[in-house]
Design a protein around this motif. Structure first.
Motif, PDB file in Angstrom:
ATOM      1  N   UNK A   1     -11.340 -31.051  14.121  1.00  0.00           N
ATOM      2  CA  UNK A   1     -11.741 -29.643  14.136  1.00  0.00           C
ATOM      3  C   UNK A   1     -13.074 -29.460  14.835  1.00  0.00           C
ATOM      4  N   UNK A   2     -14.013 -30.364  14.607  1.00  0.00           N
ATOM      5  CA  UNK A   2     -15.338 -30.241  15.219  1.00  0.00           C
ATOM      6  C   UNK A   2     -15.278 -30.442  16.727  1.00  0.00           C
ATOM      7  N   UNK A   3     -14.514 -31.440  17.176  1.00  0.00           N
ATOM      8  CA  UNK A   3     -14.458 -31.712  18.616  1.00  0.00           C
ATOM      9  C   UNK A   3     -13.630 -30.676  19.361  1.00  0.00           C
ATOM     10  N   UNK A   4     -12.712 -30.017  18.656  1.00  0.00           N
ATOM     11  CA  UNK A   4     -11.875 -28.994  19.288  1.00  0.00           C
ATOM     12  C   UNK A   4     -12.700 -27.819  19.808  1.00  0.00           C
ATOM     13  N   UNK A   5     -13.942 -27.705  19.336  1.00  0.00           N
ATOM     14  CA  UNK A   5     -14.811 -26.630  19.823  1.00  0.00           C
ATOM     15  C   UNK A   5     -15.368 -26.923  21.217  1.00  0.00           C
ATOM     16  N   UNK A   6     -15.184 -28.142  21.689  1.00  0.00           N
ATOM     17  CA  UNK A   6     -15.654 -28.507  23.023  1.00  0.00           C
ATOM     18  C   UNK A   6     -14.769 -27.872  24.091  1.00  0.00           C
ATOM     19  N   UNK A   7     -15.360 -27.623  25.239  1.00  0.00           N
ATOM     20  CA  UNK A   7     -14.585 -27.031  26.337  1.00  0.00           C
ATOM     21  C   UNK A   7     -13.665 -28.046  26.991  1.00  0.00           C
ATOM     22  N   UNK A   8     -13.954 -29.326  26.810  1.00  0.00           N
ATOM     23  CA  UNK A   8     -13.140 -30.385  27.411  1.00  0.00           C
ATOM     24  C   UNK A   8     -13.311 -31.663  26.598  1.00  0.00           C
ATOM     25  N   UNK A   9     -12.360 -32.580  26.762  1.00  0.00           N
ATOM     26  CA  UNK A   9     -12.490 -33.910  26.181  1.00  0.00           C
ATOM     27  C   UNK A   9     -12.805 -34.932  27.264  1.00  0.00           C
TER      28      UNK A   9
END
Length: 335
Positions: free
Chosen positions: A17-25
């Motif tokens: 959930x926290x990383x999903x806020x990033x614009x990209x992986x």
């Protein structure tokens, strides 16, 4: 190094959930997972990576090395490289992986680096690491300074007019030869990706290196059970014997029948590709053939058929062929 926020993930869903806020992986992600930190911290120091938030995933239960019900092996994403390399099952049944890991980095780094982190290891291209130069991988559309520049260590397979950066990993070459499967948990649920489909060649989007999307967390890898009697070998050719990246490497997994013909074969290469490079063409050329030097050489010629060397790395074509032939010979003797 710019200021960033460090948070600790308590559960896998929290991390996702926290990383999903990033614009990209991919390159330039503003939210990053951190485990051993052996690659990410380097790039943060160089100002190549500038995440605003780091998610510490070391507390997640993802460090186990376990046998699977079907006779394969499960490697947790947080399993340390040293632990995997010295695991009795890995050494006995997947020796090529142990050999590859022990050929990489230093003992200190292997004690920190993780399976998942190594899976996502960044290129060592000097232009990617130097923010004063142009690099399409680091800054899309800026150009590729390596083309026509210093490119001795860079790729000859899978390149494009936009990027010729080589993948530096040893682990992932072995995983290619072992038909590893990557298990991912993301904001859309769980999925599995064969490692042969996990990496992307640069094409016109070199900043996109894998199939990962925002929120995706690699949780573990699985290795299938190999046919009885299968043996393997990893050979790494480099400028010095320790703590150096490959100019060319080869991971071979092979089984011969009672008559000495090859009835199972996997061929992967490192140091020469923009991703860990699997060669189904070489495998096809060897399947059903006797394990002889002439057949190994023919397969190596096939594997390097599409090579596109640059101004300084043409030597890699012949070097990679010889690396393959010698590694095939080692594997056949083991078998």
């Amino acid at each position: 190094m710019e200021l960033f926020e460090l948070v600790t993930a308590q559960t896998v869903p929290d991390a996702v959930k926290a990383q999903a806020r990033s614009s990209t992986a991919q390159n330039g992600a503003d939210v990053r997972f951190i485990a051993g930190g052996t690659n990410l911290i380097d790039y943060m120091k160089l100002n190549v990576e500038r995440p605003r938030q780091l998610i510490d995933i070391n507390g997640l239960p993802l460090d186990k090395i376990e046998k699977t019900a079907d006779g394969g092996l499960k490697l947790g994403a947080l399993a340390r490289n040293a632990d995997v390399a010295h695991d009795p099952t890995v050494r006995a049944q997947y020796a090529v992986l142990s050999q590859a890991l022990l050929a990489g980095a230093s003992p200190q780094l292997r004690n920190m680096a993780t399976t998942g982190g190594n899976l996502l290891q960044k290129t060592r291209c000097v232009y990617y690491r130097d923010t004063a130069t142009s690099c399409n991988k680091r800054e899309p559309g800026s150009g590729c300074s390596a083309i026509g520049g210093y490119n001795r260590m860079l790729a000859i397979l899978g390149t494009s007019e936009h990027c010729i950066a080589s993948n530096p990993s040893d682990q992932n070459v072995a995983l290619m030869a072992l038909d590893a499967v990557v298990h991912i948990e993301g904001s859309k649920g769980q999925r599995t990706v064969p490692i042969t489909e996990f990496y992307l060649v640069p094409g016109s989007t070199p900043q996109r290196e894998t199939v990962l999307e925002p929120g995706d967390l690699v949780t573990y890898l699985t290795l299938p059970k190999l046919p009885a009697g299968t043996k393997s070998a990893y050979l790494k050719l480099r400028d010095r014997a320790s703590y150096e990246f490959a100019l060319a490497s080869a991971a071979i997994v092979m089984k011969q029948d009672a008559g000495g013909r090859i009835d199972f074969i996997r061929v992967a290469m490192g140091g020469v590709g923009t991703k860990p490079w699997r060669s189904p063409e070489a495998e096809k050329a060897l399947l059903g053939k006797p394990a002889t030097p002439s057949n190994f050489r023919a397969a190596a010629e096939t594997a390097l058929h599409g090579a596109r060397p640059q101004s300084q790395n043409g030597f890699k074509v012949e070097l990679a062929k010889r690396c393959l032939v010698h590694a095939m010979g080692q594997a056949s003797q083991n078998a």
